[in-house]
Design an enzyme around this catalytic site. Structure first.
Site, PDB file in Angstrom:
ATOM      1  N   GLU A   1      -3.089   0.336   2.654  1.00  0.00           N
ATOM      2  CA  GLU A   1      -3.244   0.518   4.374  1.00  0.00           C
ATOM      3  C   GLU A   1      -2.720   1.525   4.539  1.00  0.00           C
ATOM      4  O   GLU A   1      -1.385   1.834   4.719  1.00  0.00           O
ATOM      5  CB  GLU A   1      -2.468  -1.146   4.441  1.00  0.00           C
ATOM      6  CG  GLU A   1      -2.994  -1.591   5.998  1.00  0.00           C
ATOM      7  CD  GLU A   1      -2.172  -0.589   7.268  1.00  0.00           C
ATOM      8  OE1 GLU A   1      -2.801   0.303   7.817  1.00  0.00           O
ATOM      9  OE2 GLU A   1      -1.133  -0.955   7.373  1.00  0.00           O
TER      10      GLU A   1
ATOM     11  N   CYS B   1       1.042   1.145  13.104  1.00  0.00           N
ATOM     12  CA  CYS B   1      -0.357   2.019  12.910  1.00  0.00           C
ATOM     13  C   CYS B   1      -1.415   1.525  13.745  1.00  0.00           C
ATOM     14  O   CYS B   1      -2.706   2.113  13.799  1.00  0.00           O
ATOM     15  CB  CYS B   1      -0.586   1.473  11.318  1.00  0.00           C
ATOM     16  SG  CYS B   1      -0.545  -0.185  11.009  1.00  0.00           S
TER      17      CYS B   1
END
Length: 480
Positions: free
Chosen positions: A249, A283
């Site tokens: 990720e 993020c």
């Protein structure tokens, strides 16, 4: 001075070398703790403990593992305030955010997977004409490696560990060396609840040493990593030739697309959060804001005004909305992106500077920053800044803004504001992103897949997707 320890085979231990790394308080810029500077030999020690624990742990009942994860969740909740204070001090985030989001979500992660594993089922396929039965079983992988980032330390540490343990794996885990405190407190919790020794081992240290040793270890069968795209590419280059399973990720450069028919007040309030929550160090933050031209001036005035009112302050203050960035190195990186944006023709509408007066003198504080762009083709709209910085541009047509949104190498998330259902359906199909929010942001259901496309990563986390990752399917065919 706080001295943190590795947690290996159920014991708090120093690095074998007895060397240490400094840990800084972002609000003061001063060293407040030291962590073990672990090397490959420490990872090897953790691996052996995990490998020894695996046979027994993998054969425990689902009910036992579920109960153990629930105990961890309850213990996190019992120490909620202590963990929130530690997270705020370690990371620089406002204490209110740590209380409301980080620690609650860490407990929720363990609780969710304690329940999910009890509902995780296998498949069977009966072929009557051939008199055969095929059934699929899912086996834990063995010893797995979990490496988590500094922006949501315990939140994302638990997001990886919980499904790995639920599925019957044993774990060698490394938290970020920048924010190790809550992972160390989690080790205390593991002792409190009686997690068997060796099932979860926590190794502190640098990514280039301890992290590298985890990734390259021949006995560690899978790597779950959250962090920067460059680091993810390196991990893949090491782990893929060893045929390890990978869940990566990585970075994001997420568009926030605002159409004129949106609920303006709701959009403005949420956009303030999606721009600057956790100092923009999430993020999923919407760092590229595109606004339909007919409401662009209205939005710009309202958004700049609201941003100027945000309270930058010491993380421990309940009134603080924007805390400190995680490190001086990261702060300087963010500031360099702002200077580059100016050089490339961007206009700073507010912010853009480090805060150095009074109590902020030695800490890593920065003004929330909005930059108006004349062209989408610029460095700051292509690279992940990961700070309290957003860009602003108008658009005229759906086709135009879609091309802007998809113009980066990233594809983690996107946010869309419109009351037009047909438009929302079209855009959700065409946006190159693993997650799309319509008229909301960071609204998560833990059952859903989490991850991105393009340079934003490989694989999906969350729900049964995480349990699929941490298990290996085996088909059995019986003819009768």
């Amino acid at each position: 001075m706080i001295f943190l320890s590795n947690y290996i085979n159920g014991k708090q231990v120093s690095a074998i070398s007895d060397k240490w790394q400094d840990v800084y308080n972002p609000a003061t810029g001063k060293v407040y703790a030291q962590l073990p500077d672990s090397q490959a030999e420490d990872v090897e020690k953790a691996y052996k403990a995990a490998a020894d624990a695996f046979p027994k742990w993998s054969e425990t009942t689902v009910e036992y593992r579920s109960e153990m994860l629930e105990k961890i969740a309850l213990a996190i909740e019992a120490r909620h305030e202590e963990l929130a204070q530690a997270e705020s001090k370690d990371n620089g985030k406002p204490i209110t955010l740590a209380r409301k989001v980080d620690i609650n979500r860490a407990a929720a992660n363990f609780r969710f997977f304690s329940k999910a594993i009890t509902q995780y089922s296998t498949e069977a396929h009966h072929t009557a004409g051939r008199k055969t039965m095929n059934y699929t079983i899912r086996k834990p992988l063995g010893v797995v490696g979990c490496i988590s980032p500094w922006n949501l330390p315990l939140y994302l540490f638990s997001w990886k560990i919980a499904p790995a343990l639920a599925a019957g794996n044993t774990v060698v885990a490394k938290p970020s060396e920048v924010t190790p405190y809550t992972a160390s407190l989690l080790a205390e919790i593991l002792d409190e609840v009686g997690l068997p020794a060796g099932v979860l081992n926590i190794v502190h240290g640098l990514g280039s040493s301890a992290g590298q040793a985890i990734v390259a270890h021949p006995g560690i069968t899978a790597i779950s990593f959250t962090g920067g795209t460059k680091t993810g590419a390196h991990i893949a280059s090491v782990a893929a030739p060893m045929f390890k399973k990978l869940s990566l990720e990585l970075g994001g450069k997420n568009p926030n697309i605002i159409f004129a028919d949106c609920d303006f007040d709701k959009m403005l309030k949420t956009t303030l959060l999606s721009s600057f929550s956790n100092q923009g160090q999430i993020c999923l933050c919407g760092s590229r804001i595109y606004v339909e031209r007919s409401i662009y001036s209205e939005f710009k005035e309202a958004f700049v005004s609201a941003t100027k009112k945000l309270r930058v302050g010491m993380p421990s203050n309940d009134e603080t909305q924007i805390g400190a960035l995680v490190s001086e190195e990261h702060l300087n990186k963010v500031l360099s992106f702002v200077r580059t944006a100016e050089e490339e023709g961007g206009e700073i509408l507010t912010g853009g500077n480090r805060i150095t007066h009074g109590d902020f003198a030695t800490g890593y504080f920065m003004e929330p920053t909005i930059i108006e762009l004349k062209s989408d083709d610029c460095t700051i709209n292509r690279e992940e800044v990961f700070g309290p910085v957003v860009t602003l541009m108008p658009f005229d047509t759906e086709k135009e803004v879609l091309s802007y949104a998809n113009a980066t190498r990233y594809g983690l998330s996107a946010t869309l504001w419109t009351e037009n259902l047909s438009r929302a359906m079209r855009f959700t199909e065409d946006l190159q992103a693993g997650i799309v929010w319509v008229n909301t942001w960071l609204n998560r259901d833990l059952r859903t897949p989490f991850g991105g496309v393009k340079a934003s990563g490989v694989g999906r986390e969350g729900g049964f997707y995480a349990l699929d990752f941490f298990t290996e399917p085996k088909n059995v065919c019986i003819r009768y």
